[in-house]
Design an enzyme around this catalytic site. Sequence first.
Site, short mmCIF file in Angstrom:
data_model
loop_
_atom_site.label_atom_id
_atom_site.label_comp_id
_atom_site.label_asym_id
_atom_site.label_seq_id
_atom_site.Cartn_x
_atom_site.Cartn_y
_atom_site.Cartn_z
N ASN A 122 0.84 -1.21 0.00
CA ASN A 122 0.00 0.00 0.00
C ASN A 122 0.87 1.26 0.00
O ASN A 122 0.56 2.24 -0.67
CB ASN A 122 -0.94 0.01 1.21
N LYS B 267 0.70 -2.02 15.10
CA LYS B 267 0.68 -1.58 16.51
C LYS B 267 -0.37 -0.51 16.69
O LYS B 267 -0.63 0.26 15.78
CB LYS B 267 2.05 -1.01 16.90
N HIS C 173 -8.31 -0.93 6.45
CA HIS C 173 -8.67 -2.21 7.06
C HIS C 173 -9.18 -3.13 5.95
O HIS C 173 -10.01 -2.72 5.14
CB HIS C 173 -9.76 -1.99 8.12
C1 GRF Z 1 -3.33 -4.70 4.14
O1 GRF Z 1 -4.22 -5.75 3.94
C2 GRF Z 1 -3.98 -3.65 5.03
O2 GRF Z 1 -5.34 -3.57 4.87
C3 GRF Z 1 -3.69 -4.17 6.40
O3 GRF Z 1 -2.40 -4.71 6.30
C4 GRF Z 1 -2.14 -5.12 4.95
C5 GRF Z 1 -0.88 -4.43 4.53
O4 GRF Z 1 -0.41 -4.86 3.30
N1 GRF Z 1 -3.90 -3.15 7.39
P1 GRF Z 1 0.87 -4.13 2.69
O5 GRF Z 1 1.97 -4.17 3.74
O6 GRF Z 1 0.48 -2.73 2.34
O7 GRF Z 1 1.24 -4.94 1.48
#
Ligand code: GRF
Length: 209
Positions: free
Chosen positions: A13, A91, A109
Amino acid sequence: MRCAVFASGNGSNFQVLLDRKSSGDIGHADFVLMVGNNSKAGAFDRARARGIPALHIAPSRFPTEEAYAESLLSALSGAGVELIALAGYMKKLPPAVVSLYRNRVLNIHPGLLPAFGGKGMYGANVHRAVIEYGAKVSGVTVHFVDDEYDHGPVILQKAVPVLDSDDEQTLAARVLQAEHECYWQAVEAVAAGKIKVAGRRVIRLELQD
Ligand code: GRF
């Protein structure tokens, strides 16, 4: 707005945010700091590759939550951070950080809140619970962070189908794809001042640039 990204894992992300910044789709947020609690997180490599300062701040290294909060606050103020995007950060943010950055911390989420959220509901746990429950849709919720897990005002949601053939991995991949499509839009809208928070409702304002 000067934005910090907090990440604990792979950081896909985070990478999309960086890519949307490079392509110009994000115009109102500058990514000036990455913070991670896990030194092995792939997100650190992504920050390094872009020359973005990255800090390893692990709560377990501090004697108290207050000391941990102070360390975060000093890193944030040192970098002039105005906005925080949690991107797979595992965290809980200390209350002192949440209250200073009220309605300026976003979280993503991998489920449709308020279902399948709360303490312990992260990653594969969410997708397993969705499949075991027999839900026919899942998706993504981007929300502001308050003092409760997965609870603050909802900025946007995007649904994806749960297929009969799904297992945790296939559902996780579909949800992650939806995350990549929408998180950057929420970050840009908030950074651009295009939303207003009224109680629990987040209202999108149409502003002229
Ligand atoms: C994602 O599924 C996000 O929704 C959750 O943790 C995951 C992170 O994925 N909070 P990345 O590290 O961005 O690949």
